[in-house]
Design an enzyme around this catalytic site. Structure first.
Site, PDB file in Angstrom:
ATOM      1  N   LEU A 149       3.422  -0.744   8.147  1.00 32.21           N
ATOM      2  CA  LEU A 149       3.792  -2.314   8.671  1.00 32.21           C
ATOM      3  C   LEU A 149       2.673  -3.231   8.693  1.00 32.21           C
ATOM      4  O   LEU A 149       1.412  -2.732   8.758  1.00 32.21           O
ATOM      5  CB  LEU A 149       4.615  -2.034  10.038  1.00 32.21           C
ATOM      6  CG  LEU A 149       5.801  -1.300   9.773  1.00 32.21           C
ATOM      7  CD1 LEU A 149       6.457  -1.116  11.105  1.00 32.21           C
ATOM      8  CD2 LEU A 149       7.052  -1.977   8.946  1.00 32.21           C
ATOM      9  N   ILE A 197       0.773  -1.282  -0.081  1.00 26.14           N
ATOM     10  CA  ILE A 197       0.144  -0.053  -0.116  1.00 26.14           C
ATOM     11  C   ILE A 197       0.738   1.280  -0.016  1.00 26.14           C
ATOM     12  O   ILE A 197       0.481   2.296  -0.629  1.00 26.14           O
ATOM     13  CB  ILE A 197      -0.949   0.089   1.128  1.00 26.14           C
ATOM     14  CG1 ILE A 197      -2.019   1.108   0.805  1.00 26.14           C
ATOM     15  CG2 ILE A 197      -0.256   0.229   2.488  1.00 26.14           C
ATOM     16  CD1 ILE A 197      -3.271   1.231   2.038  1.00 26.14           C
ATOM     17  N   ALA A 198       2.048   1.207   0.517  1.00 24.25           N
ATOM     18  CA  ALA A 198       2.921   2.203   0.733  1.00 24.25           C
ATOM     19  C   ALA A 198       3.195   2.783  -0.713  1.00 24.25           C
ATOM     20  O   ALA A 198       3.503   3.585  -1.258  1.00 24.25           O
ATOM     21  CB  ALA A 198       4.159   2.305   1.728  1.00 24.25           C
ATOM     22  N   SER A 256      13.773  -0.169   5.500  1.00 22.47           N
ATOM     23  CA  SER A 256      13.276  -1.365   5.550  1.00 22.47           C
ATOM     24  C   SER A 256      14.293  -2.053   6.537  1.00 22.47           C
ATOM     25  O   SER A 256      15.295  -1.666   6.360  1.00 22.47           O
ATOM     26  CB  SER A 256      13.095  -1.744   4.028  1.00 22.47           C
ATOM     27  OG  SER A 256      12.711  -3.426   4.016  1.00 22.47           O
ATOM     28  N   ARG A 257      13.708  -3.288   6.795  1.00 18.95           N
ATOM     29  CA  ARG A 257      14.828  -4.119   7.459  1.00 18.95           C
ATOM     30  C   ARG A 257      15.655  -4.872   6.408  1.00 18.95           C
ATOM     31  O   ARG A 257      16.712  -5.394   6.691  1.00 18.95           O
ATOM     32  CB  ARG A 257      14.034  -5.331   8.191  1.00 18.95           C
ATOM     33  CG  ARG A 257      13.549  -4.738   9.546  1.00 18.95           C
ATOM     34  CD  ARG A 257      12.585  -5.610  10.230  1.00 18.95           C
ATOM     35  NE  ARG A 257      12.000  -4.931  11.653  1.00 18.95           N
ATOM     36  CZ  ARG A 257      11.300  -5.495  12.254  1.00 18.95           C
ATOM     37  NH1 ARG A 257      10.509  -6.830  11.767  1.00 18.95           N
ATOM     38  NH2 ARG A 257      10.947  -5.021  13.457  1.00 18.95           N
ATOM     39  N   LYS A 279      -4.528   1.180   8.858  1.00 16.73           N
ATOM     40  CA  LYS A 279      -5.301   0.611   9.903  1.00 16.73           C
ATOM     41  C   LYS A 279      -5.197  -0.778  10.110  1.00 16.73           C
ATOM     42  O   LYS A 279      -4.526  -1.518   9.024  1.00 16.73           O
ATOM     43  CB  LYS A 279      -6.824   0.947   9.188  1.00 16.73           C
ATOM     44  CG  LYS A 279      -7.134   0.862   7.942  1.00 16.73           C
ATOM     45  CD  LYS A 279      -7.514  -0.657   7.521  1.00 16.73           C
ATOM     46  CE  LYS A 279      -7.667  -0.862   6.006  1.00 16.73           C
ATOM     47  NZ  LYS A 279      -7.593  -2.303   5.535  1.00 16.73           N
ATOM     48  N   TYR A 324     -16.131  -9.518  -5.575  1.00 20.59           N
ATOM     49  CA  TYR A 324     -15.909  -8.065  -4.850  1.00 20.59           C
ATOM     50  C   TYR A 324     -17.037  -7.331  -4.805  1.00 20.59           C
ATOM     51  O   TYR A 324     -18.099  -7.643  -5.686  1.00 20.59           O
ATOM     52  CB  TYR A 324     -14.778  -7.247  -6.103  1.00 20.59           C
ATOM     53  CG  TYR A 324     -14.627  -5.901  -5.649  1.00 20.59           C
ATOM     54  CD1 TYR A 324     -13.580  -5.665  -4.755  1.00 20.59           C
ATOM     55  CD2 TYR A 324     -15.557  -4.800  -6.082  1.00 20.59           C
ATOM     56  CE1 TYR A 324     -13.364  -4.337  -4.113  1.00 20.59           C
ATOM     57  CE2 TYR A 324     -15.250  -3.528  -5.883  1.00 20.59           C
ATOM     58  CZ  TYR A 324     -14.085  -3.474  -5.031  1.00 20.59           C
ATOM     59  OH  TYR A 324     -13.753  -2.052  -4.422  1.00 20.59           O
ATOM     60  N   ARG A 340      -2.079 -11.254   5.353  1.00 21.20           N
ATOM     61  CA  ARG A 340      -3.288 -10.973   6.197  1.00 21.20           C
ATOM     62  C   ARG A 340      -3.955 -12.628   6.325  1.00 21.20           C
ATOM     63  O   ARG A 340      -4.921 -12.566   6.996  1.00 21.20           O
ATOM     64  CB  ARG A 340      -4.568 -10.148   4.922  1.00 21.20           C
ATOM     65  CG  ARG A 340      -3.856  -8.792   4.947  1.00 21.20           C
ATOM     66  CD  ARG A 340      -4.778  -8.005   3.917  1.00 21.20           C
ATOM     67  NE  ARG A 340      -4.077  -8.460   2.505  1.00 21.20           N
ATOM     68  CZ  ARG A 340      -4.351  -7.971   1.356  1.00 21.20           C
ATOM     69  NH1 ARG A 340      -5.323  -7.008   1.510  1.00 21.20           N
ATOM     70  NH2 ARG A 340      -3.746  -7.925   0.203  1.00 21.20           N
TER      71      ARG A 340
END
Length: 328
Positions: free
Chosen positions: A74, A15-16, A37-38, A97, A235, A165
């Site tokens: 994140l 999303i970023a 970032s890691r 969110k 959808y 997710r």
């Protein structure tokens, strides 16, 4: 504050990269200072794309002197930890969110931000789209009489098996990811007096998190809300608001593209009318709202974030453990 707001980004989530970083880059009042970032190579790749500085590690980004505000995209289970860390450095925060995975933790974060005079904004973007304000005006003007019922749904097709997710350790699950949209819409139109009166969460076969659900809510008066959500579905992104004298329907409600022509359906006296509005970019509007809040030091209605978190937990409690298993 003079000059553009310099934002540091904690993470390179999809999303970023797809939505928020392009919106930051396009806003003349914002400058992307750094991306962390890691994975150092990932930070370099994203930073090169957006003309900013790569940083290896989240702590290292919070040590950058020229970062004035922080965006946290994140996984959900990490939101609270890094939002708190950023607030404790004295920086305002825009966090994806849900703000945390527990309403008590959300309350703590909001209290911390308030105590330090910092803006803390949860990135629920659809509330910044002009169409929903237009619906609120229609309701306030009596276009459908007294609100009686609100129905909303947000469902999306199955995700790749490795998607975060589907991972409970990272805060996955349909309720907090997609359920938050119809729930927030119910709050938006029926107010914070909503309470959960019933809920059901189910898991798809082989999944470790809930993949679908529904809830029934009610106000202290006569209005009810029914919400449906899921992430292994056809959808659907819509809501309907029924009143004593008519109804309003909205499709493509929660994630419309910037060039989408918004339509509000108004139905009363046996007739239907389509109210067409100009396209509106809700991602750009969200970014602008955050920057404006930082400059003014105020954030409209932080109570909605907390009430939303409380209701998410209420839904989870109503769906008893034995009810969360579907055919899997």
């Amino acid at each position: 504050m003079t000059g553009p707001l310099r934002i540091g980004v904690l993470g390179c989530a999809g999303i970023a990269v797809r939505r928020m970083l392009p919106a930051f880059a396009a806003d003349p009042g914002i400058e992307i200072a750094a991306v962390a970032s890691r994975d150092a190579a990932k930070a370099r790749a994203v930073a090169e794309r957006f003309g900013c500085r790569p940083v290896h590690g989240y702590d290292a980004l919070l040590e950058q002197d020229d970062v004035q505000a922080v965006y946290v995209p994140l996984p959900a289970a990490l939101h609270a930890e890094w939002t708190e860390a950023a607030l404790r450095t004295g920086r305002p925060v825009l966090a994806e969110k849900p703000l945390s995975t527990d309403h008590r933790r959300t309350a703590e974060l909001l209290q911390l931000a308030d105590a330090r005079g910092l803006v803390l904004m949860e990135n629920v973007m659809f509330v910044h789209h002009r169409r929903h304000r237009a619906v609120q005006r229609l309701v306030a003007d009596g276009a459908i009489g007294e609100p009686r019922a609100f129905h909303a749904a947000f469902t999306i097709p199955p995700l790749p098996d490795g998607d975060i997710r589907y991972d409970p350790d990272l805060g996955g699950g349909a309720l907090a990811d997609v359920g938050i949209y119809p729930l927030r819409a119910a709050l938006h139109f029926l107010g914070p007096g909503l309470h959960v009166t019933g809920a059901r969460l189910t898991r798809g076969a082989g999944r470790r998190v809930e993949t679908s659900g529904a809830a029934l809510l009610s106000t202290p008066g006569t209005a009810t809300a029914q919400i449906t959500f899921g992430m292994e579905h056809a959808y659907r992104s819509a809501y309907e608001l029924w009143g004593s004298e008519g109804s309003i329907t909205v499709d493509r409600a929660f994630t419309p593209p910037a060039d989408h022509v918004p339509v509000i359906g108004l139905h009363r006296d046996g007739k239907s009318e389509e109210i067409r509005l100009a396209p509106h970019d809700q991602v750009a509007a969200t970014v602008a709202a955050f920057a404006a809040a930082v400059r003014s030091g105020t954030l409209p209605d932080p109570g909605a974030t907390l009430r939303q978190a409380e209701l998410l937990d209420e839904i989870d409690r109503f769906a008893a453990p034995g009810e969360t298993d579907g055919n899997g």
